[in-house]
Write a protein that holds these residues in place. Structure first.
Motif, mmCIF file in Angstrom:
data_model
loop_
_atom_site.group_PDB
_atom_site.id
_atom_site.type_symbol
_atom_site.label_atom_id
_atom_site.label_comp_id
_atom_site.label_asym_id
_atom_site.label_seq_id
_atom_site.Cartn_x
_atom_site.Cartn_y
_atom_site.Cartn_z
ATOM 1 N N LEU A 306 0.903 -1.329 -0.112
ATOM 2 C CA LEU A 306 0.136 0.177 0.103
ATOM 3 C C LEU A 306 0.828 1.193 0.001
ATOM 4 O O LEU A 306 1.835 1.065 0.616
ATOM 5 C CB LEU A 306 -0.752 0.096 1.217
ATOM 6 C CG LEU A 306 -2.160 1.070 1.244
ATOM 7 C CD1 LEU A 306 -2.946 0.419 0.081
ATOM 8 C CD2 LEU A 306 -2.636 0.917 2.691
ATOM 9 N N PHE A 307 0.590 2.176 -0.726
ATOM 10 C CA PHE A 307 1.061 3.667 -0.669
ATOM 11 C C PHE A 307 -0.228 4.670 -0.486
ATOM 12 O O PHE A 307 -1.248 4.479 -1.340
ATOM 13 C CB PHE A 307 1.583 3.696 -2.162
ATOM 14 C CG PHE A 307 2.280 5.178 -2.145
ATOM 15 C CD1 PHE A 307 3.451 5.568 -1.434
ATOM 16 C CD2 PHE A 307 1.864 5.870 -3.221
ATOM 17 C CE1 PHE A 307 3.946 6.860 -1.591
ATOM 18 C CE2 PHE A 307 2.230 7.191 -3.256
ATOM 19 C CZ PHE A 307 3.330 7.757 -2.711
ATOM 20 N N HIS A 308 -0.027 5.447 0.521
ATOM 21 C CA HIS A 308 -1.118 6.077 0.935
ATOM 22 C C HIS A 308 -0.587 7.459 1.730
ATOM 23 O O HIS A 308 0.226 7.467 2.293
ATOM 24 C CB HIS A 308 -2.101 5.496 1.723
ATOM 25 C CG HIS A 308 -1.439 4.882 3.234
ATOM 26 N ND1 HIS A 308 -1.723 5.431 4.391
ATOM 27 C CD2 HIS A 308 -0.744 3.623 3.486
ATOM 28 C CE1 HIS A 308 -1.098 4.891 5.366
ATOM 29 N NE2 HIS A 308 -0.277 3.664 4.739
ATOM 30 N N CYS A 309 -1.800 8.385 1.579
ATOM 31 C CA CYS A 309 -1.709 9.578 2.630
ATOM 32 C C CYS A 309 -1.741 9.078 4.066
ATOM 33 O O CYS A 309 -2.881 8.258 4.242
ATOM 34 C CB CYS A 309 -2.693 10.549 2.069
ATOM 35 S SG CYS A 309 -2.528 11.932 3.305
ATOM 36 N N ALA A 320 -5.262 6.714 -1.805
ATOM 37 C CA ALA A 320 -4.290 5.352 -1.530
ATOM 38 C C ALA A 320 -4.229 4.701 -3.097
ATOM 39 O O ALA A 320 -4.984 4.831 -4.039
ATOM 40 C CB ALA A 320 -4.651 4.666 -0.569
ATOM 41 N N ARG A 321 -3.058 3.981 -3.367
ATOM 42 C CA ARG A 321 -2.956 3.004 -4.442
ATOM 43 C C ARG A 321 -1.985 1.715 -3.618
ATOM 44 O O ARG A 321 -1.504 1.994 -2.702
ATOM 45 C CB ARG A 321 -2.068 3.738 -5.465
ATOM 46 C CG ARG A 321 -2.721 4.726 -6.307
ATOM 47 C CD ARG A 321 -3.839 4.186 -7.027
ATOM 48 N NE ARG A 321 -4.240 5.022 -7.928
ATOM 49 C CZ ARG A 321 -5.265 5.969 -7.709
ATOM 50 N NH1 ARG A 321 -5.657 6.065 -6.397
ATOM 51 N NH2 ARG A 321 -5.681 6.828 -8.584
ATOM 52 N N VAL A 322 -2.200 0.679 -4.593
ATOM 53 C CA VAL A 322 -1.507 -0.357 -4.241
ATOM 54 C C VAL A 322 -0.374 -0.781 -5.412
ATOM 55 O O VAL A 322 -0.723 -0.840 -6.565
ATOM 56 C CB VAL A 322 -2.397 -1.801 -4.353
ATOM 57 C CG1 VAL A 322 -1.480 -2.942 -4.130
ATOM 58 C CG2 VAL A 322 -3.421 -1.533 -3.026
ATOM 59 N N PHE A 323 0.908 -0.809 -4.846
ATOM 60 C CA PHE A 323 1.826 -1.365 -5.922
ATOM 61 C C PHE A 323 1.840 -2.801 -6.044
ATOM 62 O O PHE A 323 2.073 -3.307 -4.786
ATOM 63 C CB PHE A 323 3.469 -0.582 -5.389
ATOM 64 C CG PHE A 323 3.570 0.762 -5.676
ATOM 65 C CD1 PHE A 323 3.762 1.344 -7.067
ATOM 66 C CD2 PHE A 323 3.503 1.677 -4.663
ATOM 67 C CE1 PHE A 323 3.945 2.478 -7.263
ATOM 68 C CE2 PHE A 323 3.572 2.989 -5.046
ATOM 69 C CZ PHE A 323 3.686 3.468 -6.320
#
Ligand SMILES: [Cu+2]
Length: 426
Positions: A306-309, A320-323
């Motif tokens: 997960l990549f998120h604020c 958010a996004r998922v790598f």
């Protein structure tokens, strides 16, 4: 903290307010939520015994849901020796701005030659709405207060963007004395001066790919997103194992967003900052209003990260996004099939069976609120129910003298159609 014409007039910044409205720039916003108290290890005040002359290493972790803090100490400048748990070349900083999930190790020395005292190390909420304190030294001795940032006027454009403009002129290549002398009242994190203690260069032969992620959203609908889409609308960014992914984070909003990557440390690449090979490693980076940060990481993991604020309300509203490393690379087919959860993901359209587990991020959240009043002669108000982009509003006005008069209104905003196979990285 929303802004109003009345508030602008009261704070004597009507002109800034009107100029900003004219240029359609959203208002500055430093905190979405008001809190009754701020805590250090569960308490608003903590004490830590320390002898005169003793140096204490404090690991400061911003574990709050939605508050940036300025940390400062009565003993003088903080000596920063690690960022996000990784050693950096020591630097001194008077006031350290820490975003949610960021971590700094700092050294604080109790003065040896001063009379006995209780030295304050203080974390002040960025909007000055409160603080938490740690007292170092002898508990009963007189308090020595830490310096605090001056009052915040969010109507002033100098305050809103002053630190951002100031940083553009700064160089990371200065001595502590020069940096301390030039430090402003409300500095940004000292990213330009952070420097790794050993080379962080990534494998030169790894193919590099650049992805621009715009941080988007607004206060009024409280919809936060990346590239205009929340995670339930656009969930994954495909990653190839062995590549270097360079992310250009562009903040299109008037809020700070602390962007946090799971599973990897990234290199923080600052213009006029550390030499390229000594870019500091971090897992969270503050992206100030209307600015950009460039980070890069070596994709050497498996599956989904997960990549998120790390402003948790922004994360839950979709920023958010998922790598996602595709199945088959370092994964057995059985593992990959076992992970299918039926959540929407961009890999779906490519025919791959593997989809990340989005859990609570798979669907937009539903919120409802009512704001209204009942008086002797009149009742009026607004009720809203919102699910992701869609919202339904009901406004009413009820007069005692003229009988009942109802006014209803609503807006159902359609979700943009997503192209098949589209993703932020493609
Ligand atoms: Cu955010």
């Amino acid at each position: 903290t929303a802004q109003s014409l009345w508030g602008a007039w009261k704070s004597a910044h009507l002109r800034d307010y009107l100029d900003r409205e004219k240029s359609r720039l959203p208002a500055m916003d430093v905190s979405d939520v008001a809190y009754d108290a701020f805590l250090i290890n569960g308490q608003p005040r903590q004490t830590l015994a320390a002898l005169p002359g003793e140096t204490v290493r404090l690991r400061i972790i911003n574990a709050s849901a939605a508050t940036y803090f300025y940390v400062s100490a009565a003993t003088g400048p903080l000596t920063v020796i690690a960022a996000d748990g990784v050693d950096v070349v020591p630097i001194q900083q008077q006031r350290l701005l820490i975003g949610m999930a960021e971590t700094y190790d700092v050294l604080v020395t109790v003065p040896a030659d001063a009379p006995p005292a209780s030295w304050e190390v203080r974390a002040t909420a960025q909007d000055n709405s409160g603080h938490a304190s740690l007292f170092l030294g002898e508990g009963s001795a007189p308090l020595r207060p830490a310096p605090v940032p001056g009052p915040l006027n969010s109507y002033s454009m100098d305050v809103a963007l002053g630190a951002v403009l100031n940083e553009m002129d700064e160089s990371g290549n200065v001595t502590d004395a020069e940096a301390l002398a030039a430090e402003i009242d409300r500095p940004l994190p000292p990213y330009k001066r952070l420097r790794a203690t050993q080379s962080t260069a990534l494998p030169a032969e790894a193919p590099a790919r650049e992805v621009t992620l715009r941080l988007t959203g607004d206060m009024w609908r409280y919809l936060w997103s990346i590239n205009g889409r929340s995670i339930d609308e656009q969930s994954t960014i495909p990653v190839k194992k062995g590549e270097v992914l360079r992310l250009v984070l562009v903040n299109d909003t008037m809020m700070h967003h602390p962007m946090h990557l799971h599973g990897h440390f990234f290199r923080l690449l600052m213009p006029d900052g550390a030499p390229a090979d000594f870019a500091p490693l971090k897992h969270t980076v503050d992206v100030p209003p209307m600015s950009r940060r460039v980070i890069e990481f070596y994709a050497n993991e498996d599956r989904d990260w997960l990549f998120h604020c790390h402003l948790l309300y922004h994360m839950m509203s979709g920023m958010a996004r998922v790598f996602s490393y595709p199945a088959g690379v370092g994964l057995s087919a059985k593992d990959a099939t076992g992970a299918v959860m039926g959540a929407p993901g961009s890999l779906k359209s490519t025919g791959a069976t593997y989809q990340p587990m989005l859990g609570e991020h798979a669907h937009p959240h539903t919120y409802a609120w009512i704001d209204g009043s009942v008086q002797s002669h009149l009742s009026e108000g607004l009720a809203t129910i919102q699910r992701g982009r869609d919202n339904l509003n009901l406004a009413w006005e009820l007069w005692a003298a003229t009988g009942c008069q109802w006014r209803g209104g609503g807006a159902l905003v359609p979700r943009p159609r997503l192209e098949t196979g589209q993703s932020d990285g493609a």
